[in-house]
Write a protein that holds these residues in place. Structure first.
Motif, PDB file in Angstrom:
ATOM      1  N   ALA A  56       0.834  -1.207   0.000  1.00  0.00           N
ATOM      2  CA  ALA A  56       0.000   0.000   0.000  1.00  0.00           C
ATOM      3  C   ALA A  56       0.868   1.257   0.000  1.00  0.00           C
ATOM      4  CB  ALA A  56      -0.936  -0.004   1.202  1.00  0.00           C
ATOM      5  N   TRP A  57       1.963   1.218   0.775  1.00  0.00           N
ATOM      6  CA  TRP A  57       2.884   2.357   0.781  1.00  0.00           C
ATOM      7  C   TRP A  57       3.588   2.485  -0.566  1.00  0.00           C
ATOM      8  CZ3 TRP A  57       2.864   6.438   3.567  1.00  0.00           C
ATOM      9  CH2 TRP A  57       2.454   6.407   4.900  1.00  0.00           C
ATOM     10  N   ARG A  58       3.948   1.361  -1.181  1.00  0.00           N
ATOM     11  CA  ARG A  58       4.632   1.418  -2.477  1.00  0.00           C
ATOM     12  C   ARG A  58       3.733   2.069  -3.531  1.00  0.00           C
ATOM     13  NH1 ARG A  58       8.829  -1.425  -4.564  1.00  0.00           N
ATOM     14  NH2 ARG A  58       9.737  -0.867  -2.555  1.00  0.00           N
ATOM     15  N   ILE A  59       2.473   1.706  -3.541  1.00  0.00           N
ATOM     16  CA  ILE A  59       1.536   2.301  -4.500  1.00  0.00           C
ATOM     17  C   ILE A  59       1.412   3.804  -4.257  1.00  0.00           C
ATOM     18  CG2 ILE A  59      -0.936   2.435  -5.078  1.00  0.00           C
ATOM     19  CD1 ILE A  59      -1.007  -0.615  -4.808  1.00  0.00           C
ATOM     20  N   TYR A  60       1.265   4.193  -2.997  1.00  0.00           N
ATOM     21  CA  TYR A  60       1.146   5.615  -2.673  1.00  0.00           C
ATOM     22  C   TYR A  60       2.416   6.376  -3.045  1.00  0.00           C
ATOM     23  CZ  TYR A  60       0.626   9.861   0.119  1.00  0.00           C
ATOM     24  OH  TYR A  60       0.567  11.177   0.528  1.00  0.00           O
ATOM     25  N   GLN A  61       3.570   5.796  -2.772  1.00  0.00           N
ATOM     26  CA  GLN A  61       4.839   6.450  -3.092  1.00  0.00           C
ATOM     27  C   GLN A  61       5.010   6.624  -4.605  1.00  0.00           C
ATOM     28  OE1 GLN A  61       7.353   3.633  -1.116  1.00  0.00           O
ATOM     29  NE2 GLN A  61       7.438   4.799   0.802  1.00  0.00           N
ATOM     30  N   ILE A  62       4.676   5.603  -5.355  1.00  0.00           N
ATOM     31  CA  ILE A  62       4.829   5.691  -6.809  1.00  0.00           C
ATOM     32  C   ILE A  62       3.926   6.782  -7.374  1.00  0.00           C
ATOM     33  CG2 ILE A  62       4.328   4.476  -8.980  1.00  0.00           C
ATOM     34  CD1 ILE A  62       5.389   1.926  -7.622  1.00  0.00           C
ATOM     35  N   ILE A  63       2.667   6.799  -6.958  1.00  0.00           N
ATOM     36  CA  ILE A  63       1.744   7.824  -7.442  1.00  0.00           C
ATOM     37  C   ILE A  63       2.232   9.218  -7.040  1.00  0.00           C
ATOM     38  CG2 ILE A  63      -0.544   8.815  -7.043  1.00  0.00           C
ATOM     39  CD1 ILE A  63      -0.884   6.611  -8.888  1.00  0.00           C
ATOM     40  N   TYR A  83       5.429  10.280  -6.091  1.00  0.00           N
ATOM     41  CA  TYR A  83       6.698  10.687  -6.710  1.00  0.00           C
ATOM     42  C   TYR A  83       6.556  10.922  -8.213  1.00  0.00           C
ATOM     43  CZ  TYR A  83       8.778   9.026  -2.318  1.00  0.00           C
ATOM     44  OH  TYR A  83       9.093   8.826  -0.991  1.00  0.00           O
ATOM     45  N   ARG A  84       5.844  10.019  -8.880  1.00  0.00           N
ATOM     46  CA  ARG A  84       5.766  10.118 -10.340  1.00  0.00           C
ATOM     47  C   ARG A  84       4.845  11.244 -10.801  1.00  0.00           C
ATOM     48  NH1 ARG A  84       7.417   9.912 -14.175  1.00  0.00           N
ATOM     49  NH2 ARG A  84       6.284   8.501 -15.546  1.00  0.00           N
ATOM     50  N   TYR A  85       3.741  11.451 -10.100  1.00  0.00           N
ATOM     51  CA  TYR A  85       2.745  12.356 -10.641  1.00  0.00           C
ATOM     52  C   TYR A  85       2.574  13.649  -9.836  1.00  0.00           C
ATOM     53  CZ  TYR A  85       1.869   8.198 -13.367  1.00  0.00           C
ATOM     54  OH  TYR A  85       2.039   7.106 -14.181  1.00  0.00           O
ATOM     55  N   LEU A  86       2.489  13.561  -8.522  1.00  0.00           N
ATOM     56  CA  LEU A  86       2.405  14.803  -7.755  1.00  0.00           C
ATOM     57  C   LEU A  86       3.714  15.574  -7.840  1.00  0.00           C
ATOM     58  CD1 LEU A  86       0.406  13.927  -4.504  1.00  0.00           C
ATOM     59  CD2 LEU A  86      -0.421  14.774  -6.705  1.00  0.00           C
ATOM     60  N   GLU A  87       4.834  14.855  -7.728  1.00  0.00           N
ATOM     61  CA  GLU A  87       6.136  15.513  -7.789  1.00  0.00           C
ATOM     62  C   GLU A  87       6.728  15.521  -9.190  1.00  0.00           C
ATOM     63  OE1 GLU A  87       8.714  13.920  -4.815  1.00  0.00           O
ATOM     64  OE2 GLU A  87       7.285  14.235  -3.182  1.00  0.00           O
ATOM     65  N   GLN A  88       6.111  14.783 -10.123  1.00  0.00           N
ATOM     66  CA  GLN A  88       6.541  14.739 -11.530  1.00  0.00           C
ATOM     67  C   GLN A  88       8.019  14.327 -11.682  1.00  0.00           C
ATOM     68  OE1 GLN A  88       4.242  16.100 -14.520  1.00  0.00           O
ATOM     69  NE2 GLN A  88       3.139  14.956 -12.934  1.00  0.00           N
ATOM     70  N   SER A 108      11.083  11.733 -12.689  1.00  0.00           N
ATOM     71  CA  SER A 108      11.258  10.813 -13.809  1.00  0.00           C
ATOM     72  C   SER A 108      11.217   9.363 -13.339  1.00  0.00           C
ATOM     73  CB  SER A 108      12.595  11.071 -14.506  1.00  0.00           C
ATOM     74  OG  SER A 108      13.675  10.682 -13.669  1.00  0.00           O
ATOM     75  N   GLN A 109      10.952   8.444 -14.268  1.00  0.00           N
ATOM     76  CA  GLN A 109      10.941   7.028 -13.927  1.00  0.00           C
ATOM     77  C   GLN A 109      12.298   6.580 -13.403  1.00  0.00           C
ATOM     78  OE1 GLN A 109       9.488   5.200 -17.564  1.00  0.00           O
ATOM     79  NE2 GLN A 109       7.480   4.872 -16.630  1.00  0.00           N
ATOM     80  N   ALA A 110      13.378   7.087 -14.003  1.00  0.00           N
ATOM     81  CA  ALA A 110      14.720   6.675 -13.580  1.00  0.00           C
ATOM     82  C   ALA A 110      14.978   7.078 -12.128  1.00  0.00           C
ATOM     83  CB  ALA A 110      15.769   7.300 -14.496  1.00  0.00           C
ATOM     84  N   VAL A 111      14.583   8.297 -11.763  1.00  0.00           N
ATOM     85  CA  VAL A 111      14.810   8.781 -10.394  1.00  0.00           C
ATOM     86  C   VAL A 111      13.965   7.989  -9.399  1.00  0.00           C
ATOM     87  CG1 VAL A 111      14.445  10.740  -8.840  1.00  0.00           C
ATOM     88  CG2 VAL A 111      15.519  11.100 -11.069  1.00  0.00           C
ATOM     89  N   VAL A 112      12.682   7.787  -9.710  1.00  0.00           N
ATOM     90  CA  VAL A 112      11.800   7.074  -8.794  1.00  0.00           C
ATOM     91  C   VAL A 112      12.225   5.618  -8.643  1.00  0.00           C
ATOM     92  CG1 VAL A 112       9.427   6.330  -8.357  1.00  0.00           C
ATOM     93  CG2 VAL A 112       9.877   8.603  -9.299  1.00  0.00           C
ATOM     94  N   ALA A 113      12.594   4.992  -9.741  1.00  0.00           N
ATOM     95  CA  ALA A 113      13.051   3.601  -9.683  1.00  0.00           C
ATOM     96  C   ALA A 113      14.276   3.477  -8.795  1.00  0.00           C
ATOM     97  CB  ALA A 113      13.354   3.086 -11.086  1.00  0.00           C
ATOM     98  N   SER A 114      15.201   4.400  -8.938  1.00  0.00           N
ATOM     99  CA  SER A 114      16.408   4.378  -8.117  1.00  0.00           C
ATOM    100  C   SER A 114      16.078   4.580  -6.639  1.00  0.00           C
ATOM    101  CB  SER A 114      17.374   5.469  -8.588  1.00  0.00           C
ATOM    102  OG  SER A 114      18.519   5.530  -7.762  1.00  0.00           O
ATOM    103  N   ASN A 115      15.199   5.528  -6.351  1.00  0.00           N
ATOM    104  CA  ASN A 115      14.834   5.805  -4.956  1.00  0.00           C
ATOM    105  C   ASN A 115      14.129   4.634  -4.289  1.00  0.00           C
ATOM    106  OD1 ASN A 115      15.915   8.361  -5.145  1.00  0.00           O
ATOM    107  ND2 ASN A 115      13.957   9.386  -5.488  1.00  0.00           N
TER     108      ASN A 115
END
Length: 226
Positions: free
Chosen positions: A69-76, A78-83, A85-92
């Protein structure tokens, strides 16, 4: 249009909105403005609606940090509210870009289901989708074909690991999410949940979706009641 095609269209439109969340021109041009029947400043209204829905995905304090549940919230977030990149979010998040893309699709589907259920979009989305694609609307309030739903559940089961799910937290979250629909239908919802319910092993996003589906059906059946 069949229900599966309507929901696929809705998710694609939502994905475009998420990718352009801070672009007023893109938001005003989105067919979701019609789906949600947004008055006034459509761009701001659609962005606020998405923000509010994303916040309902935030797990409670008793949900372990490693839970899906936290992973889903974090992905949404980081990727969309904070815009980011996929590379940055994947690394984090310690994922490969390919893994992140797969989990983005899961997160988008979870967010779409929340919007779909809490705003009661089945008929309206079918109408707007039919107009956008130039086909005859044929959607009813009947559930999606069982085969399509079973296929989706099977894919989610392969995509998400099992985790410890706390029933009280999931029920509280579902009740909060369904509240706007209950108000529109003039339905009073009361819940008496035991304090000592044991945790269960499963996939929290699936449990949430199942519970939201049940509450949505119950709210329609009890319109004007309790």
């Amino acid at each position: 249009m069949d229900p599966e095609a309507v929901q696929a269209w809705f998710i694609a439109a939502l994905r475009r909105v998420l990718q352009n969340l801070y672009d007023p021109h893109e938001l005003r041009a989105s067919p979701l403005v019609q789906v949600f029947d947004l008055p006034g400043d459509a761009a701001s209204g659609l962005r606020r609606l998405i923000f509010d829905a994303i916040q309902t995905l935030q797990p409670g304090g008793d949900v372990p940090p490693h839970a899906q549940a936290w992973r889903i919230y974090q992905i949404i977030t980081y990727r969309y509210l904070e815009q980011s990149s996929q590379a940055v979010v994947a690394s984090n998040l310690g994922l490969s870009v390919r893994q992140l893309r797969r989990q983005e699709r899961v997160a988008e589907r979870v967010l779409a289901d929340i919007l779909w259920n809490t705003h009661d979009l089945a008929l309206r989305a079918a109408q707007v989708a039919a107009e956008a694609l130039g086909v005859e609307p044929s959607y009813s309030e009947a559930d999606e074909p069982a085969q399509a739903r079973e296929s989706e559940l099977a894919w989610l089961q392969r995509s998400l690991p099992s985790e410890t799910v706390h029933p009280r937290a999931v029920i509280a979250h579902a009740l909060h999410t369904i509240a706007p629909l209950a108000r529109r239908l003039d339905v009073a919802i009361s819940a008496d949940v035991q304090a000592d319910l044991p945790p269960v092993v499963g996939q929290e996003s699936l449990v949430r979706q199942a519970l939201l589906g049940l509450l949505t059906a119950a709210a329609h059946a009890a319109a004007g009641g309790r």
